[in-house]
Design a protein around this motif. Structure first.
Motif, short mmCIF file in Angstrom:
data_model
loop_
_atom_site.label_atom_id
_atom_site.label_comp_id
_atom_site.label_asym_id
_atom_site.label_seq_id
_atom_site.Cartn_x
_atom_site.Cartn_y
_atom_site.Cartn_z
N SER A 51 -32.54 33.25 33.29
CA SER A 51 -32.56 32.74 35.00
C SER A 51 -31.41 31.25 35.60
O SER A 51 -31.29 31.24 34.64
CB SER A 51 -33.61 32.43 36.01
N MET A 52 -32.00 30.69 36.42
CA MET A 52 -30.98 29.53 36.86
C MET A 52 -31.45 28.05 35.28
O MET A 52 -30.83 27.34 35.02
CB MET A 52 -31.80 29.17 38.15
N LYS A 53 -32.58 28.01 34.94
CA LYS A 53 -32.65 27.16 33.83
C LYS A 53 -31.49 27.56 32.77
O LYS A 53 -31.24 26.73 32.23
CB LYS A 53 -34.02 27.70 32.81
N TYR A 54 -31.83 28.82 32.35
CA TYR A 54 -30.67 29.30 32.00
C TYR A 54 -29.24 28.89 31.99
O TYR A 54 -28.24 28.24 31.32
CB TYR A 54 -30.62 30.64 31.10
N ALA A 55 -28.68 28.63 33.20
CA ALA A 55 -27.88 28.46 34.26
C ALA A 55 -27.36 26.61 34.37
O ALA A 55 -26.14 25.88 33.89
CB ALA A 55 -27.78 28.86 35.34
N LEU A 56 -28.46 25.99 33.28
CA LEU A 56 -28.48 24.66 33.68
C LEU A 56 -28.28 24.50 31.98
O LEU A 56 -27.57 23.23 32.87
CB LEU A 56 -29.63 24.34 33.72
N ASP B 231 -37.41 34.90 36.30
CA ASP B 231 -37.45 33.65 34.88
C ASP B 231 -38.67 34.10 34.92
O ASP B 231 -40.07 34.13 35.36
CB ASP B 231 -37.82 32.42 36.76
N LEU C 173 -27.40 34.84 38.44
CA LEU C 173 -27.78 33.91 37.67
C LEU C 173 -29.23 33.33 38.29
O LEU C 173 -30.56 33.36 38.27
CB LEU C 173 -27.86 33.16 36.67
N PHE C 174 -29.28 33.60 39.35
CA PHE C 174 -30.01 32.40 40.26
C PHE C 174 -30.80 33.39 40.87
O PHE C 174 -32.03 33.66 41.19
CB PHE C 174 -29.47 32.06 41.77
N GLY D 209 -22.98 32.80 38.95
CA GLY D 209 -24.03 31.77 39.85
C GLY D 209 -24.83 32.62 40.38
O GLY D 209 -26.26 32.26 41.04
N LYS E 47 -31.95 36.24 39.15
CA LYS E 47 -32.51 36.83 38.27
C LYS E 47 -34.13 36.43 37.73
O LYS E 47 -34.35 34.94 38.00
CB LYS E 47 -31.29 36.32 36.60
#
Length: 347
Positions: A255-260, A77, A72-73, A69, A75
């Motif tokens: 980034s976080m969009k990928y994590a979502l 974007d 990715l946060f 987490g 990373k």
């Protein structure tokens, strides 16, 4: 004085407080399961393949979800220059949000009596709860299609188109498979369906519970298989098939969009497991306190889904469509007819 059901009309502060507590508790539990489902999957598949899985971040890799987490946060974007930026940003949320709000209609325990009020262990009990679930499940595919279209990439677009085409086939079969449950329980409310599964099987076999997995094994199998396709899990992870489409609909995300997207996949796994447990395994009913029974059944389903990923290869797209239209839908219709005949005879 007989306790009455707590509602907005008879005690506003207590009703709002109970709703807030239930929403917060369900959200925290789902988030924790989603976070550590990634660790469990890597460990389980690792041991099945004679590997260790994560080991270096914390004891046996228990801190790996936190490390992932944070990575990715922080990373970078990246948004492709030719992408449609607003739909590109909205797509991950359109997949994640329906998964979380679907849990609102799943009962997780018996009613609690506090003072003069009865508080249900469920965020809301809709009399058409199953229709609400099917509607939310249908909304999730819009996020995948939007992600594929907004990325302006042929791989992403093909992944989105695949998802929309296969949704029609497996979601129709999934909806038809659970009609038999409505015929037996005579309700669309999930709380009512759980109540209908209490007591011994067929009123005579006392050592078996009246769970619909025993009276509707075909419907159960069809629903679980279609649920795998619903959440894009192996062997039906065709919208993100890396062998043909790089990473499918989420190829251009970082980034976080990928994590979502990953959070949405595991949240949907929790939801499908909870719905299957509620419809066919008695929901919260069992030997332990309500919520524990439901969680154990959810974990059992999730382990089964992980086991399948470690066992079966991905099917071809034409094979999935053939199974959906030529196998699952006819079997679902035949099960409805057979259940109708049995219900009429037993009446």
């Amino acid at each position: 004085m007989t306790p009455e059901v707590l509602s907005l009309s008879n005690n506003v502060p207590l009703f709002l407080a109970s709703m807030l507590v239930k929403i917060l508790a369900v959200f925290v539990v789902v988030i924790l399961i989603v976070a550590y489902a990634t660790w469990v999957e890597r460990k389980v598949i690792g041991h099945m393949q004679t590997r260790l899985g994560p080991m270096r971040t914390g004891w046996h890799g228990l801190l790996q979800p936190i490390a992932d987490g944070l990575k990715l946060f922080f990373k970078e974007d990246i948004i492709p220059s030719e992408a449609s930026k607003v739909p590109f940003l909205l797509a991950p949320m359109m997949i994640l949000v329906p998964a979380f709000i679907t849990v609102a209609v799943v009962p997780f325990g018996p009613d609690l009596v506090i003072g003069d009020y009865i508080i249900s262990q469920q965020i809301t009990d809709l009399n058409v709860g199953i229709l609400y679930i099917l509607a939310m499940a249908g909304l999730g595919v819009y996020g995948i299609v939007l992600a594929g279209w907004a990325s302006n990439s042929k791989y992403s677009l093909l992944g989105g188109i695949r998802s929309s085409a296969q949704m029609v086939s497996y979601e129709l079969a999934a909806g038809l498979s659970i009609i038999a449950v409505f015929m037996l329980s005579e309700t669309l409310s999930l709380r009512g369906i759980v109540s209908a599964q209490m007591g011994p099987l067929w009123g005579s076999i006392s050592f078996l519970p009246n769970w619909y997995i025993f009276s509707q094994p075909l419907a159960f199998g069809l629903f679980v298989i279609c649920g795998l396709a619903e959440i894009n899990r192996t062997p039906f992870d065709l919208p993100e098939a890396e062998t043909e489409l790089v990473s499918g609909f989420c190829t251009e995300y970082s980034s976080m969009k990928y994590a979502l997207f990953f959070m949405a996949e595991y949240a949907n796994m929790v939801v499908i497991s909870a719905i299957a447990a509620t419809l066919f395994l008695g929901g919260w009913h069992g030997p332990f306190p309500g919520a524990i029974n439901l969680l154990l059944k959810v974990f059992a389903f999730m382990f089964f889904f992980i086991w399948l990923r470690a066992t079966f290869p991905r099917v071809r797209y034409d094979q999935l469509m053939t199974m959906g239209w030529k196998v699952f839908i006819p079997l679902s219709l035949a099960n409805i007819v057979l259940t109708g005949i049995v219900v009429v005879i037993l009446q």
